[in-house]
Design a protein around this motif. Sequence first.
Motif, PDB file in Angstrom:
ATOM      1  N   ASP A  28      -2.839 -28.399  55.040  1.00 34.70           N
ATOM      2  CA  ASP A  28      -3.734 -29.468  55.459  1.00 34.70           C
ATOM      3  C   ASP A  28      -3.244 -30.572  56.612  1.00 34.70           C
ATOM      4  O   ASP A  28      -1.437 -30.819  55.673  1.00 34.70           O
ATOM      5  CB  ASP A  28      -4.432 -30.461  54.040  1.00 34.70           C
ATOM      6  CG  ASP A  28      -4.993 -28.908  53.625  1.00 34.70           C
ATOM      7  OD1 ASP A  28      -5.515 -28.092  54.157  1.00 34.70           O
ATOM      8  OD2 ASP A  28      -5.734 -28.946  52.067  1.00 34.70           O
ATOM      9  N   ASN A  29      -3.260 -30.996  57.501  1.00 36.95           N
ATOM     10  CA  ASN A  29      -3.223 -32.042  57.820  1.00 36.95           C
ATOM     11  C   ASN A  29      -4.375 -33.117  57.873  1.00 36.95           C
ATOM     12  O   ASN A  29      -4.642 -34.020  58.614  1.00 36.95           O
ATOM     13  CB  ASN A  29      -3.149 -31.721  59.602  1.00 36.95           C
ATOM     14  CG  ASN A  29      -2.157 -32.483  60.442  1.00 36.95           C
ATOM     15  OD1 ASN A  29      -3.217 -33.737  60.972  1.00 36.95           O
ATOM     16  ND2 ASN A  29      -0.977 -31.960  60.756  1.00 36.95           N
ATOM     17  N   VAL A  30      -3.919 -34.030  57.177  1.00 37.11           N
ATOM     18  CA  VAL A  30      -4.622 -35.448  56.494  1.00 37.11           C
ATOM     19  C   VAL A  30      -4.013 -35.888  55.580  1.00 37.11           C
ATOM     20  O   VAL A  30      -2.865 -35.957  55.175  1.00 37.11           O
ATOM     21  CB  VAL A  30      -5.846 -34.878  55.355  1.00 37.11           C
ATOM     22  CG1 VAL A  30      -6.908 -33.490  55.883  1.00 37.11           C
ATOM     23  CG2 VAL A  30      -5.125 -34.322  54.203  1.00 37.11           C
ATOM     24  N   VAL A  31      -4.668 -37.784  55.873  1.00 41.89           N
ATOM     25  CA  VAL A  31      -3.753 -38.514  55.417  1.00 41.89           C
ATOM     26  C   VAL A  31      -3.819 -38.812  53.823  1.00 41.89           C
ATOM     27  O   VAL A  31      -4.321 -38.842  53.309  1.00 41.89           O
ATOM     28  CB  VAL A  31      -4.525 -40.176  55.554  1.00 41.89           C
ATOM     29  CG1 VAL A  31      -4.884 -41.271  55.284  1.00 41.89           C
ATOM     30  CG2 VAL A  31      -4.562 -40.051  57.168  1.00 41.89           C
ATOM     31  N   SER A  32      -2.356 -39.076  53.289  1.00 42.72           N
ATOM     32  CA  SER A  32      -2.044 -38.988  51.859  1.00 42.72           C
ATOM     33  C   SER A  32      -3.187 -40.212  50.934  1.00 42.72           C
ATOM     34  O   SER A  32      -2.708 -41.247  51.678  1.00 42.72           O
ATOM     35  CB  SER A  32      -0.426 -39.344  51.257  1.00 42.72           C
ATOM     36  OG  SER A  32       0.312 -38.544  52.665  1.00 42.72           O
ATOM     37  N   PRO A  33      -2.775 -39.498  49.946  1.00 40.64           N
ATOM     38  CA  PRO A  33      -3.675 -40.334  48.995  1.00 40.64           C
ATOM     39  C   PRO A  33      -3.690 -41.875  48.521  1.00 40.64           C
ATOM     40  O   PRO A  33      -4.531 -43.271  48.879  1.00 40.64           O
ATOM     41  CB  PRO A  33      -3.856 -40.329  47.763  1.00 40.64           C
ATOM     42  CG  PRO A  33      -3.555 -39.208  47.897  1.00 40.64           C
ATOM     43  CD  PRO A  33      -2.331 -38.951  49.276  1.00 40.64           C
ATOM     44  N   HIS A  34      -2.110 -42.219  48.968  1.00 39.14           N
ATOM     45  CA  HIS A  34      -1.434 -43.452  49.059  1.00 39.14           C
ATOM     46  C   HIS A  34      -1.120 -44.611  50.594  1.00 39.14           C
ATOM     47  O   HIS A  34       0.008 -45.166  49.615  1.00 39.14           O
ATOM     48  CB  HIS A  34      -0.653 -43.771  47.899  1.00 39.14           C
ATOM     49  CG  HIS A  34      -1.366 -43.655  46.469  1.00 39.14           C
ATOM     50  ND1 HIS A  34      -2.633 -44.171  45.998  1.00 39.14           N
ATOM     51  CD2 HIS A  34      -1.239 -42.617  45.723  1.00 39.14           C
ATOM     52  CE1 HIS A  34      -2.941 -43.677  44.802  1.00 39.14           C
ATOM     53  NE2 HIS A  34      -2.281 -42.660  44.219  1.00 39.14           N
ATOM     54  N   GLY A  58       2.195 -34.662  57.990  1.00 40.17           N
ATOM     55  CA  GLY A  58       2.920 -33.398  58.034  1.00 40.17           C
ATOM     56  C   GLY A  58       5.038 -33.660  58.487  1.00 40.17           C
ATOM     57  O   GLY A  58       5.273 -32.639  58.205  1.00 40.17           O
ATOM     58  N   ALA A  59       4.826 -34.800  58.856  1.00 37.91           N
ATOM     59  CA  ALA A  59       6.427 -34.347  59.161  1.00 37.91           C
ATOM     60  C   ALA A  59       7.322 -34.665  57.918  1.00 37.91           C
ATOM     61  O   ALA A  59       7.113 -35.310  57.185  1.00 37.91           O
ATOM     62  CB  ALA A  59       6.310 -35.747  59.666  1.00 37.91           C
ATOM     63  N   ASP A  60       8.572 -33.939  57.474  1.00 37.69           N
ATOM     64  CA  ASP A  60       9.273 -32.840  56.191  1.00 37.69           C
ATOM     65  C   ASP A  60      10.370 -32.610  56.613  1.00 37.69           C
ATOM     66  O   ASP A  60      10.646 -31.660  56.439  1.00 37.69           O
ATOM     67  CB  ASP A  60       7.828 -32.039  55.283  1.00 37.69           C
ATOM     68  CG  ASP A  60       8.297 -32.115  54.170  1.00 37.69           C
ATOM     69  OD1 ASP A  60       9.675 -32.751  53.541  1.00 37.69           O
ATOM     70  OD2 ASP A  60       7.433 -31.864  53.645  1.00 37.69           O
ATOM     71  N   ALA A  61      11.074 -33.281  56.236  1.00 36.13           N
ATOM     72  CA  ALA A  61      11.871 -32.583  55.869  1.00 36.13           C
ATOM     73  C   ALA A  61      12.774 -31.140  55.515  1.00 36.13           C
ATOM     74  O   ALA A  61      13.516 -30.307  55.684  1.00 36.13           O
ATOM     75  CB  ALA A  61      13.878 -33.480  55.668  1.00 36.13           C
ATOM     76  N   ASP A  62      11.770 -31.042  54.217  1.00 39.88           N
ATOM     77  CA  ASP A  62      11.318 -30.012  54.303  1.00 39.88           C
ATOM     78  C   ASP A  62      11.098 -28.853  54.401  1.00 39.88           C
ATOM     79  O   ASP A  62      10.819 -28.128  53.147  1.00 39.88           O
ATOM     80  CB  ASP A  62      12.012 -29.752  52.303  1.00 39.88           C
ATOM     81  CG  ASP A  62      12.782 -30.736  51.582  1.00 39.88           C
ATOM     82  OD1 ASP A  62      13.517 -30.736  52.029  1.00 39.88           O
ATOM     83  OD2 ASP A  62      12.728 -31.940  51.020  1.00 39.88           O
ATOM     84  N   ALA A  63      10.246 -29.422  55.047  1.00 41.95           N
ATOM     85  CA  ALA A  63       8.217 -28.220  55.725  1.00 41.95           C
ATOM     86  C   ALA A  63       9.007 -26.688  56.279  1.00 41.95           C
ATOM     87  O   ALA A  63      11.016 -26.882  57.188  1.00 41.95           O
ATOM     88  CB  ALA A  63       8.004 -28.733  57.138  1.00 41.95           C
ATOM     89  N   ALA A  64       8.571 -25.815  56.096  1.00 39.87           N
ATOM     90  CA  ALA A  64       9.366 -24.819  56.797  1.00 39.87           C
ATOM     91  C   ALA A  64       8.630 -24.585  57.938  1.00 39.87           C
ATOM     92  O   ALA A  64       9.302 -23.703  59.116  1.00 39.87           O
ATOM     93  CB  ALA A  64       7.680 -23.362  56.113  1.00 39.87           C
ATOM     94  N   SER A  65       8.050 -25.217  58.943  1.00 39.45           N
ATOM     95  CA  SER A  65       7.208 -25.850  60.489  1.00 39.45           C
ATOM     96  C   SER A  65       8.885 -26.753  60.934  1.00 39.45           C
ATOM     97  O   SER A  65       9.257 -27.816  60.382  1.00 39.45           O
ATOM     98  CB  SER A  65       6.488 -26.364  60.700  1.00 39.45           C
ATOM     99  OG  SER A  65       6.210 -27.020  61.711  1.00 39.45           O
ATOM    100  N   ALA A  66       9.599 -26.125  62.320  1.00 36.05           N
ATOM    101  CA  ALA A  66      10.744 -26.383  62.650  1.00 36.05           C
ATOM    102  C   ALA A  66      10.382 -28.003  63.139  1.00 36.05           C
ATOM    103  O   ALA A  66      10.323 -28.786  63.779  1.00 36.05           O
ATOM    104  CB  ALA A  66      11.616 -25.666  63.738  1.00 36.05           C
TER     105      ALA A  66
END
Length: 328
Positions: A278-284, A119-127
Amino acid sequence: MNKLVTIYGGSGFIGRYIARRMAKEGWRVRVAVRRPNEAIFVRPYGVVGQVEPVFCNIRDDASVRAVMQGADAVVNCVGVLNEVGRNGFDAVQAEGAARVARIAAELGVGRLVQLSAIGADADAASAYARSKAAGEAAVRQAFPQAVILRPSVVFGTEDQFFNRFAAMTRLGPFLPVVGAATRFQPVYVDDVAQAAVKAVLGEAAPGIYELGGPEVHSFRALMQKMLQVVQRRRLIVNIPFFVARIMGGAFDLLQTLTLGLFTNALITRDQVRNLAHDNVVSPHARGLADLGIAPTPIDAVLPEYLWRYRPSGQFAAIRESAKNLRKT
């Protein structure tokens, strides 16, 4: 026993498992923590003097550098779920990770492993998620050969997930959750530790690995599994996100007004934002299979540590067996 690994946050939930495995590999282990006197339990992981807790503040250059001197490898497990005082998301998970990577590069450390999160994402809503992404970017810039591990929710004896909700079952007939339909892919803590050790030993190619277990379940389904293990019947109540945001805001405000005397360990606004995804592994994504690790099923581990939340505790099996006795 010549090689040395410094594990920042090595007495934490995941860090202690990595420390134990590294000691079994014959490495000297330096466990860098803020309160070494509370990390004495790591010493028996190896022979006398092999595993040592030392003081370190990840927000301070000199402190980070001092405990890294002479290290052949570094693992950074430091993270926070809630901002308290100066231990904010950016200070710990972005700036702290950047500091460890920069100093590791300056000192010529051979290998670096960074514990991040799915879920680490520079554009996420979560700080929280944004700070994890910022930490990853800083690590890769300063130490391009680093291995970054992104686990889903981690379970194990000392976890703050199943233990927390199992304890709540003692309080009443209802079990409140936020985001009952959100999906998780829980991963066993020792599988994460095994992945980190492989990275330290050079058995993992540089880059990002997303770590999840063999099963994907909704939050509600995971709570149902937990209830079966603790042998309690509770009504799982889904708290709508708009209500959870109000609750999180109120608890956050209380923490602020009390200057940290009340620490919000219930639900924060930022956690509500995370629970909406969701907190799941990305497909690739590369994962445990790419590291040669067979993920451990939830059902193989939960009964080993959740038994204490059963109405009869350790005697639950005996009571169940007694029901089968013939009355005479």
